[in-house]
Design a protein around this motif. Structure first.
Motif: not given
Length: 118
Positions: A47-59, A74-81, A33-35, A61-65
């Motif tokens: 995981p093979d892939l992460v879907t990452m929301d950008i705007t979240m509390p605590e941390m 080599n992590a595959k992260v797809v941002m959700i905006s 529920q947060n970065g 998505g960009i910081s978590a990325l």
């Protein structure tokens, strides 16, 4: 089957994404529920892939990325905006995101975007 971690602060959005991904042949191995939790789960689940929301509390998505990329370059992260977050999308791609998906979701675009990473 590709293993996916979903990171989004909204339970509703995690459920929508989970349904889309499972219908598209992906296995959802975890949710966060947060970065900060997302980074921990990435380390635990690998995981093979992460879907990452950008705007979240605590941390956000960009910081978590950035933290995930330190763990695994080599992590595959797809941002959700949301619409109107173009500057944040550019920043996340510069930080190593492989792609992005804009809310509201189009199921076919989500599956195509994620499938194209493999």
């Amino acid at each position: 089957m590709k293993r996916v971690l979903i990171v989004d602060d909204a339970a509703f959005m995690r459920n929508v994404l989970k349904t889309i991904l499972e219908n598209g042949g992906f296995e959802v191995v975890g949710e966060a529920q947060n970065g900060a939790i997302g980074v921990k789960k990435y380390e635990e689940l690998n995981p093979d892939l992460v879907t990452m929301d950008i705007t979240m509390p605590e941390m956000d998505g960009i910081s978590a990325l950035k933290e995930i990329k330190k763990i695994d370059s080599n992590a595959k992260v797809v941002m959700i905006s949301s619409m109107g977050q173009e500057a944040m999308i550019r920043e996340s791609v510069t930080a190593g995101a492989k792609s992005f998906v804009v809310k509201p979701f189009n199921e076919n675009i989500v599956i195509k975007t994620l499938t194209n990473l493999f």
